[in-house]
Design a protein around this motif. Structure first.
Motif, PDB file in Angstrom:
ATOM      1  N   UNK A   1       0.747  -1.194  -0.004  1.00  0.00           N
ATOM      2  CA  UNK A   1      -0.023  -0.033   0.027  1.00  0.00           C
ATOM      3  C   UNK A   1       0.890   1.134   0.067  1.00  0.00           C
ATOM      4  N   UNK A   2       0.336   2.382  -0.807  1.00  0.00           N
ATOM      5  CA  UNK A   2       1.155   3.531  -0.737  1.00  0.00           C
ATOM      6  C   UNK A   2       0.163   4.629  -0.533  1.00  0.00           C
ATOM      7  N   UNK A   3       0.750   5.724   0.258  1.00  0.00           N
ATOM      8  CA  UNK A   3       0.115   7.031   0.411  1.00  0.00           C
ATOM      9  C   UNK A   3       0.677   8.042  -0.276  1.00  0.00           C
ATOM     10  N   UNK A   4      -0.115   8.907  -0.899  1.00  0.00           N
ATOM     11  CA  UNK A   4       0.421  10.058  -1.824  1.00  0.00           C
ATOM     12  C   UNK A   4      -0.009  11.483  -1.555  1.00  0.00           C
ATOM     13  N   UNK A   5       1.000  12.369  -1.555  1.00  0.00           N
ATOM     14  CA  UNK A   5       0.626  13.553  -1.085  1.00  0.00           C
ATOM     15  C   UNK A   5       1.303  14.809  -2.010  1.00  0.00           C
ATOM     16  N   UNK A   6       0.476  15.562  -2.789  1.00  0.00           N
ATOM     17  CA  UNK A   6       0.997  16.386  -3.908  1.00  0.00           C
ATOM     18  C   UNK A   6       1.274  17.720  -3.165  1.00  0.00           C
ATOM     19  N   UNK A   7       2.297  18.413  -3.847  1.00  0.00           N
ATOM     20  CA  UNK A   7       2.551  19.863  -3.344  1.00  0.00           C
ATOM     21  C   UNK A   7       3.075  20.418  -4.636  1.00  0.00           C
ATOM     22  N   UNK A   8       3.243  22.087  -4.381  1.00  0.00           N
ATOM     23  CA  UNK A   8       3.915  22.564  -5.464  1.00  0.00           C
ATOM     24  C   UNK A   8       2.817  23.670  -6.511  1.00  0.00           C
ATOM     25  N   UNK A   9       1.626  23.183  -6.064  1.00  0.00           N
ATOM     26  CA  UNK A   9       0.691  23.872  -6.881  1.00  0.00           C
ATOM     27  C   UNK A   9       0.740  25.436  -6.538  1.00  0.00           C
ATOM     28  N   UNK A  10       0.031  26.573  -7.246  1.00  0.00           N
ATOM     29  CA  UNK A  10      -0.149  27.954  -7.006  1.00  0.00           C
ATOM     30  C   UNK A  10      -0.728  28.360  -8.314  1.00  0.00           C
ATOM     31  N   UNK A  11      -0.389  29.967  -8.186  1.00  0.00           N
ATOM     32  CA  UNK A  11      -1.301  30.917  -9.427  1.00  0.00           C
ATOM     33  C   UNK A  11       0.150  31.373 -10.006  1.00  0.00           C
ATOM     34  N   UNK A  12       0.189  31.207 -11.224  1.00  0.00           N
ATOM     35  CA  UNK A  12       1.333  31.686 -12.028  1.00  0.00           C
ATOM     36  C   UNK A  12       0.609  32.272 -13.249  1.00  0.00           C
ATOM     37  N   UNK A  13       1.410  33.100 -13.788  1.00  0.00           N
ATOM     38  CA  UNK A  13       1.043  34.070 -15.165  1.00  0.00           C
ATOM     39  C   UNK A  13       1.205  32.803 -16.553  1.00  0.00           C
ATOM     40  N   UNK A  14       0.735  32.948 -17.419  1.00  0.00           N
ATOM     41  CA  UNK A  14       0.768  32.185 -18.700  1.00  0.00           C
ATOM     42  C   UNK A  14       2.247  32.369 -18.920  1.00  0.00           C
ATOM     43  N   UNK A  15       2.854  31.285 -19.546  1.00  0.00           N
ATOM     44  CA  UNK A  15       4.353  31.321 -19.983  1.00  0.00           C
ATOM     45  C   UNK A  15       5.050  30.862 -18.848  1.00  0.00           C
ATOM     46  N   UNK A  16       4.593  30.867 -17.633  1.00  0.00           N
ATOM     47  CA  UNK A  16       5.464  30.761 -16.603  1.00  0.00           C
ATOM     48  C   UNK A  16       5.712  29.194 -16.108  1.00  0.00           C
ATOM     49  N   UNK A  17       6.282  28.680 -14.988  1.00  0.00           N
ATOM     50  CA  UNK A  17       6.623  27.376 -14.781  1.00  0.00           C
ATOM     51  C   UNK A  17       6.235  27.032 -13.336  1.00  0.00           C
ATOM     52  N   UNK A  18       6.083  25.957 -13.143  1.00  0.00           N
ATOM     53  CA  UNK A  18       5.740  25.301 -12.066  1.00  0.00           C
ATOM     54  C   UNK A  18       6.278  23.966 -11.742  1.00  0.00           C
ATOM     55  N   UNK A  19       6.617  23.577 -10.624  1.00  0.00           N
ATOM     56  CA  UNK A  19       7.383  22.169 -10.403  1.00  0.00           C
ATOM     57  C   UNK A  19       6.391  21.459  -9.346  1.00  0.00           C
ATOM     58  N   UNK A  20       5.658  20.478  -9.730  1.00  0.00           N
ATOM     59  CA  UNK A  20       4.584  19.855  -8.751  1.00  0.00           C
ATOM     60  C   UNK A  20       5.375  18.506  -8.450  1.00  0.00           C
ATOM     61  N   UNK A  21       5.437  18.273  -6.959  1.00  0.00           N
ATOM     62  CA  UNK A  21       6.040  17.032  -5.995  1.00  0.00           C
ATOM     63  C   UNK A  21       4.919  16.237  -5.613  1.00  0.00           C
TER      64      UNK A  21
END
Length: 124
Positions: A1-21
């Motif tokens: 069994x595995x438990x998962x938790x995401x992070x790294x979301x947010x608000x950015x302008x078009x053309x920008x970057x994000x890294x989700x974990x």
């Protein structure tokens, strides 16, 4: 069994970057195939990217190919989604999924474990 938790979301302008974990619990994380999905308001959850358990093979939806990169660090029990050249249509809740078979998967039903999601909002 595995438990998962995401992070790294947010608000950015078009053309920008994000890294989700996606942080995974469990000693057998390296045996799982991992995937990223997203769900926009009023729409079905859709496939974004997947990575196989050990080969490192990857698969991407056409809509993100060339802009997003999925990767994993089995030593840290982590999966990442690097998102570049973001567009307003990328706005959604992003979910991390785990598939115990360990192969590249696109079907939601193949993923037995999901995180709670992280919101990504791209402004125009």
């Amino acid at each position: 069994q595995v438990q998962l938790v995401e992070s790294g979301g947010g608000l950015v302008q078009a053309g920008g970057s994000l890294r989700l974990s996606c942080a995974a619990s469990g000693r057998t994380f390296s045996m799982y195939g991992m995937g990223w999905y997203r769900q926009a308001p009023g729409k079905e959850r859709e496939f974004v990217a997947a990575i196989a358990r050990s080969s490192g093979k990857t698969d991407y939806a056409d809509s993100v190919k060339g802009r997003f990169t999925i990767s994993r660090d089995n030593a840290k029990n982590m999966v990442y989604l690097q998102m570049n050249s973001l567009k307003p249509e990328d706005t959604a809740v992003y979910y991390c999924g785990a598939d115990q078979v360990g192969l590249l998967r696109r079907r939601k039903a193949d993923y037995g474990y999901w995180g709670p999601g992280t919101q990504v909002t791209i402004s125009s």
